[in-house]
Design a protein around this motif. Structure first.
Motif, PDB file in Angstrom:
ATOM      1  N   LEU A 112       0.811  -1.213   0.000  1.00 15.19           N
ATOM      2  CA  LEU A 112       0.000   0.000   0.000  1.00 15.19           C
ATOM      3  C   LEU A 112       0.846   1.267   0.000  1.00 15.19           C
ATOM      4  O   LEU A 112       0.315   2.370  -0.078  1.00 15.19           O
ATOM      5  CB  LEU A 112      -0.908   0.023   1.233  1.00 15.19           C
ATOM      6  N   GLY A 113       2.153   1.097   0.100  1.00 17.23           N
ATOM      7  CA  GLY A 113       3.044   2.255   0.124  1.00 17.23           C
ATOM      8  C   GLY A 113       2.884   3.089   1.376  1.00 17.23           C
ATOM      9  O   GLY A 113       3.060   4.312   1.342  1.00 17.23           O
ATOM     10  N   ILE A 114       2.571   2.434   2.503  1.00 16.64           N
ATOM     11  CA  ILE A 114       2.349   3.171   3.745  1.00 16.64           C
ATOM     12  C   ILE A 114       3.669   3.708   4.286  1.00 16.64           C
ATOM     13  O   ILE A 114       4.664   2.989   4.357  1.00 16.64           O
ATOM     14  CB  ILE A 114       1.675   2.266   4.796  1.00 16.64           C
ATOM     15  N   ALA A 115       3.685   4.989   4.667  1.00 17.34           N
ATOM     16  CA  ALA A 115       4.883   5.634   5.211  1.00 17.34           C
ATOM     17  C   ALA A 115       4.497   6.469   6.424  1.00 17.34           C
ATOM     18  O   ALA A 115       3.534   7.234   6.388  1.00 17.34           O
ATOM     19  CB  ALA A 115       5.541   6.516   4.156  1.00 17.34           C
ATOM     20  N   LEU A 116       5.267   6.320   7.513  1.00 15.25           N
ATOM     21  CA  LEU A 116       5.039   7.070   8.746  1.00 15.25           C
ATOM     22  C   LEU A 116       6.055   8.205   8.847  1.00 15.25           C
ATOM     23  O   LEU A 116       7.263   7.973   8.765  1.00 15.25           O
ATOM     24  CB  LEU A 116       5.179   6.142   9.958  1.00 15.25           C
ATOM     25  N   ASP A 117       5.559   9.410   9.029  1.00 16.26           N
ATOM     26  CA  ASP A 117       6.429  10.559   9.272  1.00 16.26           C
ATOM     27  C   ASP A 117       6.506  10.741  10.780  1.00 16.26           C
ATOM     28  O   ASP A 117       5.737  11.488  11.383  1.00 16.26           O
ATOM     29  CB  ASP A 117       5.868  11.806   8.589  1.00 16.26           C
ATOM     30  N   ASP A 118       7.467  10.023  11.421  1.00 16.64           N
ATOM     31  CA  ASP A 118       7.546  10.048  12.869  1.00 16.64           C
ATOM     32  C   ASP A 118       7.992  11.411  13.394  1.00 16.64           C
ATOM     33  O   ASP A 118       7.561  11.857  14.457  1.00 16.64           O
ATOM     34  CB  ASP A 118       8.474   8.946  13.375  1.00 16.64           C
ATOM     35  N   ARG A 119       8.848  12.099  12.660  1.00 14.04           N
ATOM     36  CA  ARG A 119       9.326  13.400  13.112  1.00 14.04           C
ATOM     37  C   ARG A 119       8.163  14.404  13.183  1.00 14.04           C
ATOM     38  O   ARG A 119       8.007  15.115  14.180  1.00 14.04           O
ATOM     39  CB  ARG A 119      10.415  13.919  12.171  1.00 14.04           C
ATOM     40  N   LYS A 120       7.389  14.473  12.133  1.00 12.47           N
ATOM     41  CA  LYS A 120       6.261  15.401  12.097  1.00 12.47           C
ATOM     42  C   LYS A 120       5.253  15.057  13.187  1.00 12.47           C
ATOM     43  O   LYS A 120       4.688  15.948  13.845  1.00 12.47           O
ATOM     44  CB  LYS A 120       5.605  15.355  10.721  1.00 12.47           C
ATOM     45  N   SER A 121       5.004  13.757  13.374  1.00 10.71           N
ATOM     46  CA  SER A 121       4.042  13.327  14.386  1.00 10.71           C
ATOM     47  C   SER A 121       4.490  13.744  15.780  1.00 10.71           C
ATOM     48  O   SER A 121       3.699  14.245  16.593  1.00 10.71           O
ATOM     49  CB  SER A 121       3.871  11.800  14.329  1.00 10.71           C
ATOM     50  N   VAL A 122       5.778  13.548  16.094  1.00  9.05           N
ATOM     51  CA  VAL A 122       6.309  13.878  17.419  1.00  9.05           C
ATOM     52  C   VAL A 122       6.298  15.388  17.644  1.00  9.05           C
ATOM     53  O   VAL A 122       6.024  15.864  18.755  1.00  9.05           O
ATOM     54  CB  VAL A 122       7.714  13.279  17.598  1.00  9.05           C
ATOM     55  N   GLU A 123       6.596  16.163  16.602  1.00 16.28           N
ATOM     56  CA  GLU A 123       6.580  17.619  16.744  1.00 16.28           C
ATOM     57  C   GLU A 123       5.180  18.110  17.122  1.00 16.28           C
ATOM     58  O   GLU A 123       5.020  19.009  17.947  1.00 16.28           O
ATOM     59  CB  GLU A 123       7.042  18.287  15.452  1.00 16.28           C
ATOM     60  N   LYS A 124       4.152  17.508  16.520  1.00 15.98           N
ATOM     61  CA  LYS A 124       2.779  17.892  16.864  1.00 15.98           C
ATOM     62  C   LYS A 124       2.475  17.552  18.310  1.00 15.98           C
ATOM     63  O   LYS A 124       1.816  18.315  19.026  1.00 15.98           O
ATOM     64  CB  LYS A 124       1.782  17.184  15.935  1.00 15.98           C
ATOM     65  N   ALA A 125       2.961  16.399  18.752  1.00 13.54           N
ATOM     66  CA  ALA A 125       2.735  16.002  20.141  1.00 13.54           C
ATOM     67  C   ALA A 125       3.480  16.926  21.094  1.00 13.54           C
ATOM     68  O   ALA A 125       2.978  17.284  22.168  1.00 13.54           O
ATOM     69  CB  ALA A 125       3.176  14.550  20.340  1.00 13.54           C
ATOM     70  N   TYR A 126       4.674  17.324  20.722  1.00 14.72           N
ATOM     71  CA  TYR A 126       5.497  18.192  21.580  1.00 14.72           C
ATOM     72  C   TYR A 126       4.858  19.567  21.735  1.00 14.72           C
ATOM     73  O   TYR A 126       4.984  20.214  22.782  1.00 14.72           O
ATOM     74  CB  TYR A 126       6.891  18.322  20.971  1.00 14.72           C
ATOM     75  N   ASP A 127       4.147  20.018  20.714  1.00 15.69           N
ATOM     76  CA  ASP A 127       3.548  21.349  20.747  1.00 15.69           C
ATOM     77  C   ASP A 127       2.315  21.426  21.633  1.00 15.69           C
ATOM     78  O   ASP A 127       1.859  22.534  21.960  1.00 15.69           O
ATOM     79  CB  ASP A 127       3.163  21.793  19.335  1.00 15.69           C
ATOM     80  N   VAL A 128       1.770  20.270  22.032  1.00 17.11           N
ATOM     81  CA  VAL A 128       0.571  20.286  22.873  1.00 17.11           C
ATOM     82  C   VAL A 128       0.914  20.925  24.218  1.00 17.11           C
ATOM     83  O   VAL A 128       1.850  20.524  24.907  1.00 17.11           O
ATOM     84  CB  VAL A 128       0.027  18.865  23.091  1.00 17.11           C
ATOM     85  N   GLY A 129       0.144  21.940  24.609  1.00 16.67           N
ATOM     86  CA  GLY A 129       0.381  22.646  25.864  1.00 16.67           C
ATOM     87  C   GLY A 129       1.380  23.768  25.742  1.00 16.67           C
ATOM     88  O   GLY A 129       1.634  24.494  26.718  1.00 16.67           O
ATOM     89  N   ARG A 130       1.975  23.896  24.569  1.00 19.66           N
ATOM     90  CA  ARG A 130       2.948  24.971  24.355  1.00 19.66           C
ATOM     91  C   ARG A 130       2.426  26.004  23.355  1.00 19.66           C
ATOM     92  O   ARG A 130       2.767  27.174  23.435  1.00 19.66           O
ATOM     93  CB  ARG A 130       4.280  24.390  23.856  1.00 19.66           C
ATOM     94  N   ASP A 131       1.656  25.560  22.398  1.00 20.38           N
ATOM     95  CA  ASP A 131       1.105  26.472  21.399  1.00 20.38           C
ATOM     96  C   ASP A 131      -0.137  27.157  21.933  1.00 20.38           C
ATOM     97  O   ASP A 131      -0.874  26.614  22.766  1.00 20.38           O
ATOM     98  CB  ASP A 131       0.757  25.717  20.117  1.00 20.38           C
ATOM     99  N   GLY A 132      -0.430  28.331  21.416  1.00 20.61           N
ATOM    100  CA  GLY A 132      -1.659  29.031  21.741  1.00 20.61           C
ATOM    101  C   GLY A 132      -1.509  29.967  22.918  1.00 20.61           C
ATOM    102  O   GLY A 132      -0.454  30.066  23.551  1.00 20.61           O
ATOM    103  N   ASN A 133      -2.610  30.684  23.230  1.00 20.18           N
ATOM    104  CA  ASN A 133      -2.616  31.620  24.356  1.00 20.18           C
ATOM    105  C   ASN A 133      -2.800  30.866  25.667  1.00 20.18           C
ATOM    106  O   ASN A 133      -2.892  29.621  25.698  1.00 20.18           O
ATOM    107  CB  ASN A 133      -3.692  32.683  24.163  1.00 20.18           C
TER     108      ASN A 133
END
Length: 459
Positions: A112-133
């Motif tokens: 199926l040509g499945i590919a995981l972008d682990d770096r992008k996924s982790v960056e989104k997780a890291y931003d939780v609680g840090r982004d926004g007001n």
């Protein structure tokens, strides 16, 4: 006096302190402020707990179901890769509609040509609680501390390859609808039996399920289907239902004591019985009776008798052929036998041959020329009679047929002429010669070569 009574009722002079409306409003505002302060304090406490380990991912955060809370980015990537390799190594396309519908199958992630972008996924997780007001971070903190925060994994796949693979499951998944049909009751009356809807694979919706499941690292993909309605509905059949017997004919098979021939008669007539022809549709005898497990029985070949597989088929053919004639239907194809037969009048017979041995196929065909459906009934009785009936809606036709012998001699054979008269609503619309048939004379001796001799005789 009223004022004093009212004062007493409010408790004045009885040791009670009395508050006015303004005092109650001030108390409500005070309570509201206290509650708001408590809520904000709770948020701050939750935020402080959620933000512990400030250098890592906030606690309570997961990616596609993999818990990465409190991990560094490197640790989270490693955990995510391990979880994805386990969950997405093999993708299963499963029954998504319930019931007895089958599963599709399993394929590898590579196909199926499945590919995981682990770096992008982790960056989104890291931003939780840090982004926004402050409010947005506080809300994220509360969610993380209570229910957790789930981040979809960044997963891609080859859309074209997936579409081809999913389309390949159609043969396993598709279920053909069942058309409504006619069923004869014991009394001979016809009843309409409802059809059943089918289903077919919905490729695009299944790919949509793939889009939803992969970011969750879910390797079970529900197959989406869509309902397929029968072409022939009960309502349609009811409006086109055969209600009148348009034509019938019967032949006698008691001249033969062959049990094998009787079995062939039952088998082949059963293959014809219940056939419904729509307006304009052509009935082919060979399409219905070819390929069955016939017994070896008596046949009429080259004017004589022999044995061959399928003995009796021409009697079934001739009987339904004459029923179609009397129903006023159009005969598309008919071939006479080489010799006269014991079970039917000369000129009324029709033969069939499936082809082979260098001999072309011979078929018997007729067309439904009415404006309604016609039903073909054909069956054997315990009294030795083979019966054929054509049912339809009244068409105002009345058919009479006769055949006459023109001559009979050893040189020319035996010639019969068949005549047909058709009336519609009492008015003659056709009258005269239908066809001429020349039969062999004298009949040759019976042969034991079977199929080789059937070429001009038939079963």
């Amino acid at each position: 006096m009223r004022r004093e009574a009212f004062s007493k009722a409010r408790g004045e002079g009885a040791g009670f302190k009395v508050y006015g409306r303004g005092s109650f409003r001030r108390r409500r505002r005070t309570v509201g402020a206290v509650l708001l302060a408590l809520v904000l304090a709770g948020v701050l406490v939750a935020a402080l707990g959620f933000s512990r380990g400030d250098e890592g991912i906030r606690r309570g955060v997961e990616i596609g179901g993999v818990d990465v809370g409190g991990m560094s980015k490197a640790e989270a990537r490693q955990a995510l890769e391990a979880g994805a390799s386990q969950s997405l190594a093999q993708i299963s396309f499963v029954n998504g509609s319930g019931g007895d519908a089958p599963d599709g199958g399993k394929v590898s992630a590579q196909s199926l040509g499945i590919a995981l972008d682990d770096r992008k996924s982790v960056e989104k997780a890291y931003d939780v609680g840090r982004d926004g007001n402050f409010v947005e971070r506080s809300v994220a903190a509360v969610r993380g501390s209570s229910t957790g925060v789930s981040i979809p994994a960044a997963v891609s796949y080859d859309r074209q390859a997936a579409e081809e693979i999913v389309s390949g499951f159609a043969g396993e998944v598709d279920q053909q609808p069942e058309n409504a049909s006619y069923e004869a009751s014991g009394s001979g009356d016809l009843e309409v039996v409802d059809g059943e809807p089918g289903s077919e694979l919905d490729v695009q919706k299944t790919l949509g399920n793939l889009d939803e499941s992969l970011p969750k690292l879910d390797g079970e993909i529900p197959l989406a289907t869509k309902s397929v309605q029968p072409e022939k509905s009960a309502e349609n059949l009811q409006s086109m239902a055969p209600t009148k017997k348009l034509g019938e004919f019967e032949t006698d098979y008691r001249y033969s004591d062959s049990e094998a021939r009787k079995q062939n008669l039952r088998m082949s007539s059963g293959a014809v019985d219940g056939t419904v022809l729509e307006p304009g549709e052509v009935f082919s005898m060979n399409e219905h009776i070819a390929g069955l497990d016939y017994k070896k029985a008596k046949v009429f070949a080259d004017g004589g008798e022999t044995s061959a597989l399928g003995g009796g088929l021409c009697q079934v053919t001739s009987t339904v052929y004459m029923a179609a004639q009397y129903a006023g239907l159009e005969i598309v194809e008919r071939t006479p036998h080489y010799t006269t037969l014991p079970y039917i009048r000369p000129g009324f017979d029709a033969t069939v041959w499936f082809g082979g041995q260098g001999i072309p196929e011979l078929d018997m065909k007729f067309k439904n020329t009415t404006d309604s459906n016609v039903l073909i009934r054909e069956y054997v009785t315990e009294k030795g009679i083979l019966k054929a009936e054509i049912w339809g809606q009244p068409n105002g036709k009345e058919v009479t047929m006769r055949s006459e012998q023109d001559f009979k001699d050893t040189d020319r054979g035996i010639k019969w002429s068949t005549y047909k008269t058709v009336k519609k609503d009492g008015e003659v619309i056709r009258e005269g010669l239908l066809h001429e048939d020349l039969y062999s004379y004298p009949p040759p001796e019976a042969s034991d070569e079977g199929y080789n001799d059937v070429r001009v005789g038939g079963w």
